[in-house]
Design a protein around this motif. Structure first.
Motif, short mmCIF file in Angstrom:
data_model
loop_
_atom_site.label_atom_id
_atom_site.label_comp_id
_atom_site.label_asym_id
_atom_site.label_seq_id
_atom_site.Cartn_x
_atom_site.Cartn_y
_atom_site.Cartn_z
N SER A 23 -14.78 1.29 -0.65
CA SER A 23 -13.90 2.11 -1.37
C SER A 23 -12.49 2.28 -0.62
CB SER A 23 -14.29 3.73 -1.52
OG SER A 23 -14.53 4.40 -0.51
N TRP A 24 -12.66 2.41 0.79
CA TRP A 24 -11.26 2.21 1.40
C TRP A 24 -10.50 0.96 0.91
CZ3 TRP A 24 -12.93 4.34 6.94
CH2 TRP A 24 -13.60 5.81 7.00
N ARG A 25 -11.15 -0.20 1.37
CA ARG A 25 -10.54 -1.33 1.09
C ARG A 25 -10.00 -1.42 -0.17
NH1 ARG A 25 -14.71 -5.60 -0.38
NH2 ARG A 25 -14.69 -4.32 -2.09
N ASP A 26 -10.57 -0.85 -1.24
CA ASP A 26 -10.03 -1.03 -2.51
C ASP A 26 -8.83 -0.26 -2.75
OD1 ASP A 26 -12.17 -2.71 -3.22
OD2 ASP A 26 -13.40 -1.12 -4.17
N LYS A 27 -8.78 1.16 -2.20
CA LYS A 27 -7.87 2.05 -2.23
C LYS A 27 -6.73 1.58 -1.62
CE LYS A 27 -6.49 6.96 -1.51
NZ LYS A 27 -7.23 8.21 -0.96
N PHE A 28 -6.85 0.89 -0.56
CA PHE A 28 -5.60 0.72 0.53
C PHE A 28 -5.16 -0.73 0.40
CE2 PHE A 28 -7.33 4.50 2.64
CZ PHE A 28 -6.19 5.39 2.26
N GLN A 29 -5.76 -1.55 -0.62
CA GLN A 29 -5.19 -2.98 -0.68
C GLN A 29 -4.60 -2.95 -1.96
OE1 GLN A 29 -8.76 -5.39 0.01
NE2 GLN A 29 -7.42 -6.40 1.34
N LEU A 30 -4.20 -1.88 -2.64
CA LEU A 30 -3.34 -1.89 -3.88
C LEU A 30 -2.07 -2.04 -3.52
CD1 LEU A 30 -4.71 1.43 -5.35
CD2 LEU A 30 -5.41 -0.98 -5.98
N PRO A 31 -1.17 -2.73 -4.55
CA PRO A 31 0.22 -3.03 -4.22
C PRO A 31 0.95 -1.75 -3.90
CG PRO A 31 -0.35 -4.27 -6.19
CD PRO A 31 -1.79 -3.11 -5.70
N GLY A 32 2.00 -1.84 -2.99
CA GLY A 32 2.56 -0.61 -2.80
C GLY A 32 1.94 0.23 -1.72
N SER A 33 0.84 -0.22 -1.24
CA SER A 33 0.20 0.61 -0.08
C SER A 33 0.60 0.01 1.11
CB SER A 33 -1.47 0.38 -0.17
OG SER A 33 -1.94 0.72 1.05
N SER A 34 0.80 0.71 2.23
CA SER A 34 0.83 -0.09 3.65
C SER A 34 0.12 -0.95 4.09
CB SER A 34 1.12 1.37 4.44
OG SER A 34 -0.03 1.78 4.99
N VAL A 35 -1.05 -1.16 3.37
CA VAL A 35 -1.87 -2.04 3.98
C VAL A 35 -2.14 -3.03 2.73
CG1 VAL A 35 -4.21 -2.68 4.36
CG2 VAL A 35 -3.28 -0.66 5.50
N THR A 36 -2.01 -4.33 2.91
CA THR A 36 -1.97 -5.40 1.71
C THR A 36 -2.71 -6.56 2.12
OG1 THR A 36 0.03 -6.48 2.70
CG2 THR A 36 0.43 -4.79 1.32
N LYS A 37 -2.90 -7.21 1.23
CA LYS A 37 -3.59 -8.51 1.44
C LYS A 37 -2.84 -9.58 2.11
CE LYS A 37 -6.79 -7.78 -2.46
NZ LYS A 37 -7.30 -8.37 -3.51
N SER A 38 -1.80 -9.32 2.84
CA SER A 38 -0.89 -10.19 3.38
C SER A 38 -1.77 -11.12 4.35
CB SER A 38 0.39 -9.61 3.97
OG SER A 38 0.00 -8.71 5.05
N SER A 39 -2.83 -10.56 4.95
CA SER A 39 -3.56 -11.40 5.84
C SER A 39 -4.41 -12.37 5.32
CB SER A 39 -4.22 -10.34 6.58
OG SER A 39 -5.12 -10.91 7.80
N SER A 40 -3.81 -13.44 4.56
CA SER A 40 -4.52 -14.26 3.94
C SER A 40 -5.09 -15.13 4.83
CB SER A 40 -3.81 -15.10 2.64
OG SER A 40 -2.94 -16.07 3.54
N PRO A 41 -6.02 -15.70 4.57
CA PRO A 41 -6.89 -16.74 5.77
C PRO A 41 -5.82 -17.79 6.24
CG PRO A 41 -8.38 -16.42 3.49
CD PRO A 41 -6.90 -15.99 3.18
#
Length: 107
Positions: free
Chosen positions: A39-57
């Motif tokens: 649930s934390w992952r889902d909440k904090f990987q949203l656009p605009g959050s300070s944690v993003t999916k920028s850590s792509s493989p």
């Protein structure tokens, strides 16, 4: 029931993204319930959050990629596919990383 600050949750999600580990493995390592971490992952990987999916493989360190290669070395094709779905990877990426490890060892 424990309550964690927003900053702590974001830091944990960021740490997970950078670790290259599966969510299940990371939750066990950090002793955080899998559904809580999910649930934390889902909440904090949203656009605009300070944690993003920028850590792509593609941006993972060689060590993180090697860790995936080791973790998946003995998996069947079906297990590898399931693992990759969970991690947001493609089996071909893992196979490419494995081949790269083999090639680097031979040189």
């Amino acid at each position: 029931m424990k309550h964690y600050s927003k900053e702590f949750k974001e830091a944990i999600v960021k740490k997970w993204l950078e670790s290259g580990l599966s969510l299940r493995t990371f939750s066990a390592q950090e002793n955080i319930n899998l559904s809580t971490l999910s649930s934390w992952r889902d909440k904090f990987q949203l656009p605009g959050s300070s944690v993003t999916k920028s850590s792509s493989p593609d941006n993972w360190s060689p060590e993180a990629k090697f860790s995936i290669v080791l973790e998946t070395a003995m998996m069947s094709e079906i297990e590898l596919s399931e693992y990759c779905r969970e991690k947001g990877l493609y089996p071909d990426q893992v196979k490419q990383w494995k081949q790269s490890c083999i090639n680097n060892n031979m040189t």
